[in-house]
Design a protein around this motif. Structure first.
Motif, PDB file in Angstrom:
ATOM      1  N   UNK A  18       0.826  -1.209   0.000  1.00 10.62           N
ATOM      2  CA  UNK A  18       0.000   0.000   0.000  1.00 10.62           C
ATOM      3  C   UNK A  18       0.859   1.258   0.000  1.00 10.62           C
ATOM      4  N   UNK A  19       2.054   1.182   0.556  1.00 11.06           N
ATOM      5  CA  UNK A  19       2.940   2.337   0.608  1.00 11.06           C
ATOM      6  C   UNK A  19       3.695   2.564  -0.705  1.00 11.06           C
ATOM      7  N   UNK A  20       3.830   1.535  -1.520  1.00 10.28           N
ATOM      8  CA  UNK A  20       4.579   1.679  -2.762  1.00 10.28           C
ATOM      9  C   UNK A  20       3.809   2.551  -3.743  1.00 10.28           C
ATOM     10  N   UNK A  21       4.515   3.458  -4.427  1.00 10.58           N
ATOM     11  CA  UNK A  21       3.820   4.321  -5.385  1.00 10.58           C
ATOM     12  C   UNK A  21       3.280   3.529  -6.563  1.00 10.58           C
ATOM     13  N   UNK A  22       2.124   3.902  -7.031  1.00  7.87           N
ATOM     14  CA  UNK A  22       1.517   3.281  -8.201  1.00  7.87           C
ATOM     15  C   UNK A  22       1.750   4.214  -9.381  1.00  7.87           C
ATOM     16  N   UNK A  23       2.010   3.612 -10.533  1.00  3.98           N
ATOM     17  CA  UNK A  23       2.303   4.422 -11.705  1.00  3.98           C
ATOM     18  C   UNK A  23       1.731   3.788 -12.954  1.00  3.98           C
ATOM     19  N   UNK A  24       1.688   4.590 -13.989  1.00  5.53           N
ATOM     20  CA  UNK A  24       1.228   4.141 -15.295  1.00  5.53           C
ATOM     21  C   UNK A  24       2.406   4.269 -16.254  1.00  5.53           C
ATOM     22  N   UNK A  64       5.066  -3.507 -24.068  1.00  3.19           N
ATOM     23  CA  UNK A  64       3.721  -4.018 -23.800  1.00  3.19           C
ATOM     24  C   UNK A  64       3.392  -4.194 -22.333  1.00  3.19           C
ATOM     25  N   UNK A  65       4.379  -4.145 -21.465  1.00  6.00           N
ATOM     26  CA  UNK A  65       4.132  -4.408 -20.044  1.00  6.00           C
ATOM     27  C   UNK A  65       3.390  -3.253 -19.371  1.00  6.00           C
ATOM     28  N   UNK A  66       2.515  -3.602 -18.432  1.00  6.34           N
ATOM     29  CA  UNK A  66       1.895  -2.580 -17.595  1.00  6.34           C
ATOM     30  C   UNK A  66       2.919  -2.024 -16.607  1.00  6.34           C
ATOM     31  N   UNK A  67       3.738  -2.919 -16.113  1.00  5.62           N
ATOM     32  CA  UNK A  67       4.851  -2.544 -15.241  1.00  5.62           C
ATOM     33  C   UNK A  67       6.110  -3.137 -15.861  1.00  5.62           C
ATOM     34  N   UNK A  68       6.971  -2.297 -16.409  1.00  4.50           N
ATOM     35  CA  UNK A  68       8.151  -2.811 -17.109  1.00  4.50           C
ATOM     36  C   UNK A  68       9.125  -3.467 -16.142  1.00  4.50           C
ATOM     37  N   UNK A  99      -6.119   2.385  -8.944  1.00  8.07           N
ATOM     38  CA  UNK A  99      -5.268   1.627  -9.855  1.00  8.07           C
ATOM     39  C   UNK A  99      -6.010   0.471 -10.517  1.00  8.07           C
ATOM     40  N   UNK A 100      -7.001  -0.106  -9.865  1.00 10.83           N
ATOM     41  CA  UNK A 100      -7.713  -1.247 -10.435  1.00 10.83           C
ATOM     42  C   UNK A 100      -8.648  -0.826 -11.565  1.00 10.83           C
ATOM     43  N   UNK A 101      -9.248   0.344 -11.428  1.00 12.81           N
ATOM     44  CA  UNK A 101     -10.133   0.820 -12.479  1.00 12.81           C
ATOM     45  C   UNK A 101      -9.394   1.860 -13.314  1.00 12.81           C
ATOM     46  N   UNK A 102     -10.108   2.714 -14.001  1.00 13.99           N
ATOM     47  CA  UNK A 102      -9.472   3.735 -14.834  1.00 13.99           C
ATOM     48  C   UNK A 102      -8.641   4.668 -13.948  1.00 13.99           C
TER      49      UNK A 102
END
Length: 127
Positions: A18-24, A64-68, A99-102
């Motif tokens: 939960x503490x880790x940053x989420x990114x696109x 193509x990866x969501x998370x490289x 992060x799970x949805x748009x």
């Protein structure tokens, strides 16, 4: 001193996640917008100019990866130079709860270039 919790404690693991940053990761989008590249084949020769000799499968995973996969900073800088973008265009932080949805991104979307996205003879069947 343990920075990462042991695998025995699922609560500690979920708290850490939960503490880790989420990114696109927007490499594929930037390739299409900035260079009009819709496949990964043109990225390989450009990366070789910067000293990165990646095989086709590694380039495919990178695009193509969501998370490289983990990569050196030099590779990220080379991608930014190839696509004439900034790091903030390539990697955009998103809000943790969405992060799970748009995702609602914190940073701006990449700027669409002034030139046309498709070549004038794109739809020409004989060209």
């Amino acid at each position: 001193m343990n920075a990462v919790p042991h695998g025995d404690d699922p609560q500690a693991r979920s708290d850490l996640e939960a503490l880790q940053p989420r990114y696109e990761w927007r490499l594929r989008e930037l390739m299409a917008l900035r260079r009009n590249w819709y496949t990964t084949t043109k990225l390989g020769p450009e990366l070789k100019k910067y000293g990165f000799d990646l095989d086709r499968s590694n380039i495919y995973r990178l695009v193509k990866a969501d998370r490289p996969p983990k990569m050196p900073v030099e590779l990220i800088l080379a991608l930014c130079k190839i696509l004439t973008c900034k790091f903030e265009d390539l990697v955009v932080e998103v809000e943790p709860g969405t992060a799970a949805e748009e995702p609602t991104a914190r940073g701006p979307r990449p700027v669409v270039p002034d030139m046309p996205l498709l070549a004038s003879d794109f739809f020409d069947a004989e060209g």
